[in-house]
Design an enzyme around this catalytic site. Structure first.
Site, PDB file in Angstrom:
ATOM      1  N   SER A 219      47.278   7.787  41.694  1.00 33.80           N
ATOM      2  CA  SER A 219      46.484   7.804  40.433  1.00 33.80           C
ATOM      3  C   SER A 219      45.906   6.662  40.072  1.00 33.80           C
ATOM      4  CB  SER A 219      47.878   7.937  39.524  1.00 33.80           C
ATOM      5  OG  SER A 219      47.441   8.137  38.057  1.00 33.80           O
ATOM      6  N   ASP A 453      46.470  19.140  40.526  1.00 35.24           N
ATOM      7  CA  ASP A 453      46.507  18.027  39.668  1.00 35.24           C
ATOM      8  C   ASP A 453      45.830  18.320  38.338  1.00 35.24           C
ATOM      9  OD1 ASP A 453      45.880  15.268  38.472  1.00 35.24           O
ATOM     10  OD2 ASP A 453      46.076  14.481  40.571  1.00 35.24           O
ATOM     11  N   HIS A 491      50.556  16.024  39.926  1.00 35.61           N
ATOM     12  CA  HIS A 491      49.818  14.774  39.993  1.00 35.61           C
ATOM     13  C   HIS A 491      50.828  13.820  40.817  1.00 35.61           C
ATOM     14  CE1 HIS A 491      47.453  11.214  38.764  1.00 35.61           C
ATOM     15  NE2 HIS A 491      48.620  10.809  38.164  1.00 35.61           N
TER      16      HIS A 491
END
Length: 558
Positions: A219, A453, A491
């Site tokens: 991320s 995601d 994610h």
């Protein structure tokens, strides 16, 4: 190996003037140089060596703690839950400190906080553990691994030294964005300072620099890895960037606003008369969408198994999911149109794309997808992360000058994108596909992305790989970059996926043995226990050849 006493080593003030390449222990590698494995060593008197670090001096660095952690006395802790995971950690010197303490333009105190753990039994390797979100917290520096392996199967257990940082501010909230220097620190400077400081302290502790230095992050941490490969290319031998936030200060945050506003437009009103974002799509409706994806695309890889190996090429029209009123899993015309618009990605009034679209993947029915896009709040303000996390960063940091009234709920797709361009140039990492310095020094880059995601589109990572291949040619690019896409994964981890895979080991093998990864072994964690699949180096995907449907060995990459 017995190391010299710390008193016989140069002070950190002396070390600080050495070249970064020497501190790295792996300075710019001439193109074509053969890979070299790291060299293990053992600290003879770890307690004395750890204590001796307090006598060192490094400009603008203040050590606040140097403690020897006995073998087996601690385990890694997962952020949030603070739950202990993984095997007991080996004996190591725990170092905490502050870099560049100052008072900001907003009259608040700032510094770059860091934590460094130096194992007594040293593998010769350093791992920089990427952060995430707005940062602002120094997480336990154990060297988080990729996917579901995460904190439990960490680098410290493998003899790596590991470092983490808060990226130059001391709160996970977005308010630091009101201080101009804090924005620059968060973008890149705090990370360079942390890495350089960690390497200097490591060299003092062991009497030599690390042989190999690595970065792993997801991320915002993935963005940090990309940033290092571009701004500071001599810092790391190998970078593993998972779900990299390459355009978070521009496109991805625009997409978050687009998603929120499309779903708010079809969300039913609550008792207060305001739309309830969480009710824009029900669990039953999302399951129906996921089942449609499976029905149309699951068998394309040769096996119906709940995984769509090539979801980037799965084509769905949510309009087909409308049906007569009364069925709880049917979509209304408005819901179908909103979902189609969300999955196509944001556009302005003239039809210009403002970010990428999204892959139709069964993972969009997972709780992780809902947490970002819809949330769970049945009354009051929405709690979707697109509203809570993304809106704060948007108004405080991503627009110039900051506009604290701006959020994903009131973002204007005609006016506001232009306000994001200045910080995009400072913060984002999507534009450089030359990677000139990183390629010249022999660096290796691995991109990993979950196909479900909900915040950073995997199609963005695929686009980066395409542009990089176009720049260098596919054969040359394959020498220093590989991409892996995880069907069903949300994610960083989770989702109906085989989301447990060892990206760190694959990178070490590539850097130190010269074996470029053609496939990663991925296993199911929570959702798919007992199932394994290959993650194939892009652009290949896994195809079923026959045999045990639960085994990765029954699949080839084509």
């Amino acid at each position: 190996m017995t190391l010299p006493a710390l008193s016989a080593l140069p002070s950190l003030s002396t070390l600080s003037v050495l070249s970064l390449g020497l501190l790295a222990g792996c300075g710019p590698m001439p193109t074509g140089q053969l890979p070299t494995p790291a060299r293990p060593s053992q600290v003879a008197d770890a307690a004395a060596a750890c204590q001796a670090l307090t006598r060192q001096a490094l400009a603008s660095v203040r050590l606040t703690e140097t403690t020897l952690v006995p073998d087996g006395s601690q385990r890694a802790k997962e952020p949030g839950s603070n739950r202990e995971v993984g095997a007991p950690l080996p004996a190591h010197c725990l170092v905490r400190g502050r870099i560049d303490e100052r008072i900001g333009a907003d009259a608040k105190p700032y510094h770059t906080g860091f934590e460094l753990r130096l194992p007594a039994a040293f593998s010769g390797r350093l791992l920089y553990q990427g952060g995430g979100g707005n940062d602002g917290i120094v997480f336990n520096a154990v060297g988080r691994n990729t996917g579901a392996l995460g904190w439990a199967d960490n680098a410290l257990l493998r003899g790596f030294a590991a470092v983490s940082t808060d990226a130059g501010h001391q709160s996970p909230g977005p308010e630091f964005g009101l201080d101009p220097q804090a924005r620059t620190e968060h973008a890149h400077r705090a990370h360079e300072r942390t890495a350089s400081t960690a390497k200097a302290l490591l060299a003092a502790y062991y009497g030599r620099p690390a042989d190999r230095s690595y970065f792993v992050g997801c991320s915002g941490g993935g963005r940090q890895g990309m940033m290092f490969s571009q701004r500071y290319p001599d810092m790391f031998d190998g970078v593993v960037a998972v779900a990299p936030a390459m355009r978070v200060a521009e496109g991805a945050t625009i997409a978050a606003a687009w998603t929120v506003q499309q779903f708010m437009a079809v969300a039913p009103a609550g008792a207060d008369g305001q739309p309830v974002l969480a009710k824009a799509l029900s669990e039953a409706q999302l399951r129906r969408v996921a089942n449609e994806v499976l029905e149309r695309c699951d068998a394309a890889d040769g096996l119906k198994d709940g995984l769509v190996q090539d979801s980037a090429n799965c084509r769905i029209d949510a309009i087909a999911l409308q049906c007569p009123a009364g069925s709880p899993d049917c979509l209304s015309a408005g819901q179908a149109q909103a979902l189609n618009k969300v999955m196509a990605g944001p556009r302005n009034a003239s039809g210009r794309a403002l970010y990428f679209g999204w892959a139709w993947d069964p993972g969009l029915a997972d709780a992780g997808w809902r947490a970002w896009t819809l949330g769970t709040a049945q009354q009051g303000p929405p709690n979707a992360r697109h509203v809570t996390l993304m809106a704060g960063a948007l108004g405080h940091e991503f627009v110039t000058p900051p506009d604290t009234a701006l959020s994903t709920l009131n973002f204007d797709f005609e006016r506001d994108p232009a306000r994001m361009q200045a910080f995009h140039r400072e913060y984002d990492s999507a534009d450089d596909v030359a990677l000139a310095g990183f390629v010249r020094r022999g660096g290796k880059l691995m991109l990993v992305h979950g196909m479900a995601d909900p915040i950073f589109s995997p199609l963005e990572s695929m686009d980066y790989l395409r542009r990089l291949h176009a720049q260098h040619g596919a054969a040359r690019a394959a020498q220093f970059v590989r991409g892996f896409f995880v069907p069903g994964m949300g994610h960083c981890a989770g989702g109906p996926a085989t989301d447990s895979f060892d990206g760190l080991a694959a990178m070490v093998d590539w850097v130190e043995q010269g074996r470029a990864p053609e496939r990663l072994l991925a296993k199911g964690s929570t959702a798919m226990p007992g199932i394994s699949r290959p993650l194939c180096a892009w652009p290949k995907t896994a195809r079923y050849d026959g045999g045990d449907a639960a085994s990765a060995e029954s699949f080839s990459c084509r």
